[in-house]
Write a protein that holds these residues in place. Structure first.
Motif, PDB file in Angstrom:
ATOM      1  N   ALA A  39       0.844  -1.199   0.000  1.00 48.00           N
ATOM      2  CA  ALA A  39       0.000   0.000   0.000  1.00 48.00           C
ATOM      3  C   ALA A  39       0.877   1.246   0.000  1.00 48.00           C
ATOM      4  O   ALA A  39       1.760   1.396   0.849  1.00 48.00           O
ATOM      5  N   GLY A  40       0.641   2.100  -0.967  1.00 48.14           N
ATOM      6  CA  GLY A  40       1.419   3.325  -1.056  1.00 48.14           C
ATOM      7  C   GLY A  40       0.593   4.553  -0.719  1.00 48.14           C
ATOM      8  O   GLY A  40      -0.637   4.545  -0.817  1.00 48.14           O
ATOM      9  N   LEU A  41       1.268   5.605  -0.288  1.00 50.63           N
ATOM     10  CA  LEU A  41       0.630   6.884  -0.018  1.00 50.63           C
ATOM     11  C   LEU A  41       1.442   7.991  -0.672  1.00 50.63           C
ATOM     12  O   LEU A  41       2.675   7.955  -0.680  1.00 50.63           O
ATOM     13  N   GLU A  42       0.752   8.965  -1.209  1.00 50.68           N
ATOM     14  CA  GLU A  42       1.408  10.162  -1.698  1.00 50.68           C
ATOM     15  C   GLU A  42       1.497  11.163  -0.545  1.00 50.68           C
ATOM     16  O   GLU A  42       0.645  11.181   0.352  1.00 50.68           O
ATOM     17  N   LEU A  43       2.519  11.991  -0.573  1.00 46.05           N
ATOM     18  CA  LEU A  43       2.699  12.959   0.506  1.00 46.05           C
ATOM     19  C   LEU A  43       1.469  13.844   0.675  1.00 46.05           C
ATOM     20  O   LEU A  43       1.062  14.154   1.804  1.00 46.05           O
ATOM     21  N   GLU A  44       0.840  14.220  -0.433  1.00 44.41           N
ATOM     22  CA  GLU A  44      -0.322  15.097  -0.352  1.00 44.41           C
ATOM     23  C   GLU A  44      -1.478  14.433   0.391  1.00 44.41           C
ATOM     24  O   GLU A  44      -2.312  15.128   0.980  1.00 44.41           O
ATOM     25  N   GLN A  45      -1.554  13.113   0.378  1.00 39.58           N
ATOM     26  CA  GLN A  45      -2.606  12.418   1.105  1.00 39.58           C
ATOM     27  C   GLN A  45      -2.454  12.571   2.614  1.00 39.58           C
ATOM     28  O   GLN A  45      -3.410  12.361   3.368  1.00 39.58           O
ATOM     29  N   LEU A  46      -1.259  12.941   3.067  1.00 42.26           N
ATOM     30  CA  LEU A  46      -1.009  13.118   4.490  1.00 42.26           C
ATOM     31  C   LEU A  46      -1.277  14.546   4.958  1.00 42.26           C
ATOM     32  O   LEU A  46      -1.268  14.811   6.162  1.00 42.26           O
ATOM     33  N   ARG A  47      -1.533  15.450   4.027  1.00 40.21           N
ATOM     34  CA  ARG A  47      -1.772  16.839   4.409  1.00 40.21           C
ATOM     35  C   ARG A  47      -2.910  16.980   5.427  1.00 40.21           C
ATOM     36  O   ARG A  47      -2.767  17.724   6.412  1.00 40.21           O
ATOM     37  N   PRO A  48      -4.059  16.276   5.254  1.00 36.01           N
ATOM     38  CA  PRO A  48      -5.132  16.424   6.246  1.00 36.01           C
ATOM     39  C   PRO A  48      -4.710  16.027   7.654  1.00 36.01           C
ATOM     40  O   PRO A  48      -5.195  16.594   8.636  1.00 36.01           O
ATOM     41  N   LEU A  49      -3.811  15.051   7.776  1.00 36.11           N
ATOM     42  CA  LEU A  49      -3.365  14.611   9.090  1.00 36.11           C
ATOM     43  C   LEU A  49      -2.599  15.713   9.805  1.00 36.11           C
ATOM     44  O   LEU A  49      -2.831  15.999  10.988  1.00 36.11           O
ATOM     45  N   PHE A  50      -1.700  16.363   9.074  1.00 33.46           N
ATOM     46  CA  PHE A  50      -0.892  17.402   9.702  1.00 33.46           C
ATOM     47  C   PHE A  50      -1.678  18.703   9.860  1.00 33.46           C
ATOM     48  O   PHE A  50      -1.409  19.482  10.779  1.00 33.46           O
ATOM     49  N   GLU A  51      -2.663  18.918   9.009  1.00 30.46           N
ATOM     50  CA  GLU A  51      -3.548  20.067   9.199  1.00 30.46           C
ATOM     51  C   GLU A  51      -4.370  19.871  10.475  1.00 30.46           C
ATOM     52  O   GLU A  51      -4.590  20.819  11.242  1.00 30.46           O
ATOM     53  N   ALA A  52      -4.817  18.636  10.720  1.00 28.31           N
ATOM     54  CA  ALA A  52      -5.534  18.343  11.958  1.00 28.31           C
ATOM     55  C   ALA A  52      -4.635  18.576  13.166  1.00 28.31           C
ATOM     56  O   ALA A  52      -5.066  19.138  14.189  1.00 28.31           O
ATOM     57  N   ALA A  53      -3.376  18.149  13.071  1.00 26.87           N
ATOM     58  CA  ALA A  53      -2.431  18.373  14.161  1.00 26.87           C
ATOM     59  C   ALA A  53      -2.211  19.866  14.397  1.00 26.87           C
ATOM     60  O   ALA A  53      -2.090  20.317  15.546  1.00 26.87           O
ATOM     61  N   ARG A  54      -2.172  20.627  13.329  1.00 26.53           N
ATOM     62  CA  ARG A  54      -1.933  22.076  13.436  1.00 26.53           C
ATOM     63  C   ARG A  54      -3.013  22.775  14.241  1.00 26.53           C
ATOM     64  O   ARG A  54      -2.757  23.786  14.912  1.00 26.53           O
ATOM     65  N   TRP A  55      -4.241  22.253  14.212  1.00 23.95           N
ATOM     66  CA  TRP A  55      -5.364  22.905  14.874  1.00 23.95           C
ATOM     67  C   TRP A  55      -5.642  22.342  16.266  1.00 23.95           C
ATOM     68  O   TRP A  55      -6.693  22.605  16.858  1.00 23.95           O
ATOM     69  N   ALA A  56      -4.711  21.599  16.814  1.00 25.01           N
ATOM     70  CA  ALA A  56      -4.869  21.103  18.182  1.00 25.01           C
ATOM     71  C   ALA A  56      -4.688  22.249  19.183  1.00 25.01           C
ATOM     72  O   ALA A  56      -3.961  23.214  18.920  1.00 25.01           O
ATOM     73  N   PRO A  57      -5.327  22.159  20.338  1.00 24.36           N
ATOM     74  CA  PRO A  57      -5.101  23.170  21.377  1.00 24.36           C
ATOM     75  C   PRO A  57      -3.704  23.047  21.970  1.00 24.36           C
ATOM     76  O   PRO A  57      -3.096  21.973  21.940  1.00 24.36           O
ATOM     77  N   SER A  58      -3.190  24.139  22.501  1.00 23.66           N
ATOM     78  CA  SER A  58      -1.885  24.120  23.164  1.00 23.66           C
ATOM     79  C   SER A  58      -1.826  25.259  24.182  1.00 23.66           C
ATOM     80  O   SER A  58      -2.589  26.224  24.100  1.00 23.66           O
ATOM     81  N   TRP A  59      -0.923  25.137  25.138  1.00 23.56           N
ATOM     82  CA  TRP A  59      -0.773  26.148  26.180  1.00 23.56           C
ATOM     83  C   TRP A  59      -0.431  27.507  25.571  1.00 23.56           C
ATOM     84  O   TRP A  59       0.550  27.631  24.843  1.00 23.56           O
ATOM     85  N   GLY A  60      -1.267  28.503  25.830  1.00 18.83           N
ATOM     86  CA  GLY A  60      -1.010  29.843  25.312  1.00 18.83           C
ATOM     87  C   GLY A  60      -0.873  29.903  23.808  1.00 18.83           C
ATOM     88  O   GLY A  60      -0.216  30.801  23.280  1.00 18.83           O
ATOM     89  N   ASN A  61      -1.479  28.952  23.107  1.00 15.02           N
ATOM     90  CA  ASN A  61      -1.343  28.843  21.653  1.00 15.02           C
ATOM     91  C   ASN A  61       0.127  28.781  21.238  1.00 15.02           C
ATOM     92  O   ASN A  61       0.528  29.298  20.199  1.00 15.02           O
ATOM     93  N   SER A  62       0.939  28.095  22.063  1.00 14.64           N
ATOM     94  CA  SER A  62       2.376  28.010  21.784  1.00 14.64           C
ATOM     95  C   SER A  62       2.702  27.069  20.635  1.00 14.64           C
ATOM     96  O   SER A  62       3.780  27.159  20.047  1.00 14.64           O
ATOM     97  N   GLN A  63       1.801  26.149  20.334  1.00  8.40           N
ATOM     98  CA  GLN A  63       1.947  25.244  19.190  1.00  8.40           C
ATOM     99  C   GLN A  63       3.325  24.567  19.158  1.00  8.40           C
ATOM    100  O   GLN A  63       4.120  24.797  18.247  1.00  8.40           O
TER     101      GLN A  63
END
Length: 207
Positions: A39-63
């Protein structure tokens, strides 16, 4: 779900027993080791995963969450695979992609960044659940050499690698090494809520 991803895999037979019905993204999440090496994946198929990670909460929006990602066949993938513990090297290279989750532990002035590991955990859980939504498997691993990763990728002293993640698809039934299939077939268990959640006093179940 991205247009390029496949429909979510059916994991209803792997759901553990719960006291109430859970959202499918949570109920269907599990961590098999018997991944499909074709099973192969293209890098672009992983974009939603890291976009989801980007919108996680964090202390003081420190990310504080950062990631390294390599698709199977790439130099990045191979360097991550080389850092894995012997046990994880036995199965994780069959993944379609390998990821390292990294916590920013010092701010721009060199001061400790509070709750950075907690922030990475929140972001990575977002990533994992989005992987389920995209029909993927995300198996998180503690067994890797953080120092080797830091050296291989030239990481600064302000960050620390904390988790490795194998992304891919479950191998078709009755394929793959028998030992992995047997491990994946074991019942999934969790402690009951009366052990985990207290009410009036510590050890007094709330549920």
């Amino acid at each position: 779900m991205s247009e390029s991803s496949t429909p979510p895999i059916g994991n209803s037979d792997r759901r553990g027993e719960s006291s109430v019905e859970l959202h499918p993204l949570i109920a269907d999440r599990w961590s098999p080791r018997n991944l499909d090496p074709t099973a192969g994946l293209e890098l672009e198929q992983l974009r939603p995963l890291f976009e989801a990670a980007r919108w996680a909460p964090s202390w003081g929006n420190s990310q504080p969450a950062r990631y390294l990602v390599g698709i199977r066949g790439s130099e990045t993938f191979d360097r991550i695979a080389d850092s894995l513990s012997r046990g994880n090297k036995a199965w994780a290279p069959a993944a379609s992609a390998l990821v390292i989750g990294i916590a920013v532990v010092l701010d721009e002035e060199g001061h400790p960044l509070p709750y950075s590991e907690y922030g990475l955990g929140l972001a990575t859980q977002n990533l994992v659940l989005q992987a389920v939504a995209e029909g993927m498997i995300a198996h998180q691993m503690a067994g890797f050499d953080a120092e080797a990763i830091a050296e291989a990728f030239g990481l600064p002293d302000s960050v620390e690698p904390r988790v490795a993640i194998a992304l891919g698809r479950v191998a078709p039934p009755e394929t793959g090494p028998i030992d992995l299939r047997e491990r994946d077939a074991k019942p999934r268990r969790r402690r009951s809520l009366d052990e985990l959640v207290s009410g009036e006093a510590w050890g007094t179940p709330a549920f």
